[in-house]
Scaffold this active site. Structure first.
Site, mmCIF file in Angstrom:
data_model
loop_
_atom_site.group_PDB
_atom_site.id
_atom_site.type_symbol
_atom_site.label_atom_id
_atom_site.label_comp_id
_atom_site.label_asym_id
_atom_site.label_seq_id
_atom_site.Cartn_x
_atom_site.Cartn_y
_atom_site.Cartn_z
ATOM 1 N N ASP A 23 7.999 -6.031 1.749
ATOM 2 C CA ASP A 23 6.891 -5.970 2.701
ATOM 3 C C ASP A 23 7.391 -5.393 4.016
ATOM 4 O O ASP A 23 8.430 -5.829 4.542
ATOM 5 C CB ASP A 23 6.339 -7.369 2.983
ATOM 6 C CG ASP A 23 5.468 -7.906 1.865
ATOM 7 O OD1 ASP A 23 5.242 -7.173 0.881
ATOM 8 O OD2 ASP A 23 5.012 -9.057 1.984
ATOM 9 N N LYS A 80 -2.167 -3.486 0.043
ATOM 10 C CA LYS A 80 -2.962 -4.593 -0.484
ATOM 11 C C LYS A 80 -4.446 -4.414 -0.199
ATOM 12 O O LYS A 80 -4.827 -3.892 0.856
ATOM 13 C CB LYS A 80 -2.500 -5.915 0.142
ATOM 14 C CG LYS A 80 -1.104 -6.354 -0.252
ATOM 15 C CD LYS A 80 -0.775 -7.702 0.387
ATOM 16 C CE LYS A 80 0.653 -8.142 0.082
ATOM 17 N NZ LYS A 80 0.854 -8.492 -1.338
ATOM 18 N N GLY A 152 4.790 -16.330 1.817
ATOM 19 C CA GLY A 152 4.919 -16.707 3.214
ATOM 20 C C GLY A 152 5.585 -18.035 3.467
ATOM 21 O O GLY A 152 5.617 -18.501 4.608
ATOM 22 N N ARG A 164 8.413 -19.294 -15.522
ATOM 23 C CA ARG A 164 8.725 -20.197 -16.635
ATOM 24 C C ARG A 164 7.472 -20.485 -17.465
ATOM 25 O O ARG A 164 7.526 -20.516 -18.702
ATOM 26 C CB ARG A 164 9.318 -21.503 -16.110
ATOM 27 C CG ARG A 164 10.773 -21.415 -15.700
ATOM 28 C CD ARG A 164 11.349 -22.797 -15.480
ATOM 29 N NE ARG A 164 12.743 -22.784 -15.083
ATOM 30 C CZ ARG A 164 13.777 -22.673 -15.910
ATOM 31 N NH1 ARG A 164 13.554 -22.528 -17.211
ATOM 32 N NH2 ARG A 164 15.023 -22.692 -15.459
ATOM 33 N N GLY A 235 8.779 -10.637 0.595
ATOM 34 C CA GLY A 235 7.806 -10.505 1.675
ATOM 35 C C GLY A 235 8.380 -10.887 3.012
ATOM 36 O O GLY A 235 9.114 -10.133 3.650
ATOM 37 N N SER A 236 8.085 -12.109 3.433
ATOM 38 C CA SER A 236 8.453 -12.561 4.771
ATOM 39 C C SER A 236 9.955 -12.756 4.934
ATOM 40 O O SER A 236 10.473 -12.696 6.052
ATOM 41 C CB SER A 236 7.733 -13.877 5.073
ATOM 42 O OG SER A 236 6.349 -13.773 4.787
#
Length: 297
Positions: A23, A80, A152, A164, A235-236
């Site tokens: 990201d 997105k 996030g 899983r 991402g973050s």
């Protein structure tokens, strides 16, 4: 999920296999991701950690911002759109991004329908937390699946749970003895019998399945690869750390060398301060907490 168009789109997604998608919110971050070895970037105005805190409606990013990132790097760029918002998808496709993510991280536009992805030329990525959800998205035309995890947070446990679960459900379905049993499960999952049979014959999804949601360290990335993921979204975690350049490179190295403990030791050392994060258990419905992984159907 139909014909030659789907083969082309899923083939494009296959090209990302074994890679890391990061990201980014600026061209500068995109350049860091590219230099670190990322196979693609996800262009968005706010990373999921900040979206969680804002409490605002989260929509597609400004196309100009996405275009600026596209112009700054040579690797593929994703963007997105909100679940069910096919007009946002039309706009982003017109921008000529490489992939669209119909994402639960953004505020859903439609609480009963996902986008009919077969109607688009651009490949779509979608999240899933179980086999039925993954197959419904593929049946709509998704060319790539990712675990939902819990975006996030920096807590990898939901992503682990989802990969899983998908793996275990495939194995369980492979034990079905009769055509009637397979047909019953397909009906429960709301997918064609032929799609479920294809998965049972191959022992895996017919598209690549990346890990996403809560990946914050090289060890997280390697864990999910060892559990059978085809690649990793981060991402973050990268740009909420104190040394994004070093961490980005380390996550890419860990994803490539996921089964080499000596290499993982090397790339996990001296990374600086990592993302603090939020534990999954602290996100309670009683306090109006929202678990993004529960969005979608």
């Amino acid at each position: 999920m139909t014909g030659e168009d789907f083969k082309i789109k899923s083939g494009l997604a296959q090209m990302l296999k074994g890679g890391v998608i990061m990201d980014v919110v600026t061209p500068e971050q995109a350049k860091i991701a590219e230099k670190s070895g990322a196979c693609a970037v996800m262009a968005l105005e706010s990373i999921p950690a900040d979206m969680r805190k804002s409490g605002k409606v989260c929509r597609m990013s400004d196309p100009k911002m996405i275009k600026d990132i596209m112009n700054s790097v040579s690797i593929p760029v994703m963007a997105k759109v909100r679940i069910g918002h096919f007009v946002e998808a039309q706009i982003i496709e017109a921008l000529e991004v490489d992939y669209i993510d119909e994402s639960e991280v953004l505020t859903p536009a439609d609480w009963t329908h996902h986008i009919e992805k077969d109607k688009f030329k651009v490949p779509f990525v979608c999240g899933a937390k179980d086999l039925g959800e993954a197959l419904r998205r593929i049946n709509e035309g998704a060319a790539m699946i990712r675990t939902k995890g819990e975006a996030g947070t920096g807590d990898v446990s939901e992503a682990v749970k989802h990969i899983r679960r998908i793996t275990e459900e495939i194995k369980a379905c492979q034990q079905l003895k009769s055509e009637d049993d397979i047909a019953k499960v397909a009906e429960e999952m709301r997918v064609p019998v032929s799609l479920l049979k294809d998965v049972l014959e191959k022992g895996k999804l017919p598209v690549v399945n990346f890990a996403a949601g809560g990946v914050a360290t090289p060890a997280d990335a390697a864990l999910l690869m060892q559990l059978g993921c085809d690649g990793v979204f981060v991402g973050s975690g990268i740009f909420k750390s104190s040394n994004p350049v070093r961490l980005a490179t380390a996550v890419v190295e860990a994803t490539t060398h996921f089964d080499n403990p000596s290499k993982l030791l090397e790339v996990s050392s001296d990374l600086g301060e990592l993302m603090g994060g939020v534990s999954i258990e602290s996100i309670s419905h009683a306090s109006n907490g929202v678990r993004l992984s529960e969005i979608g159907w």
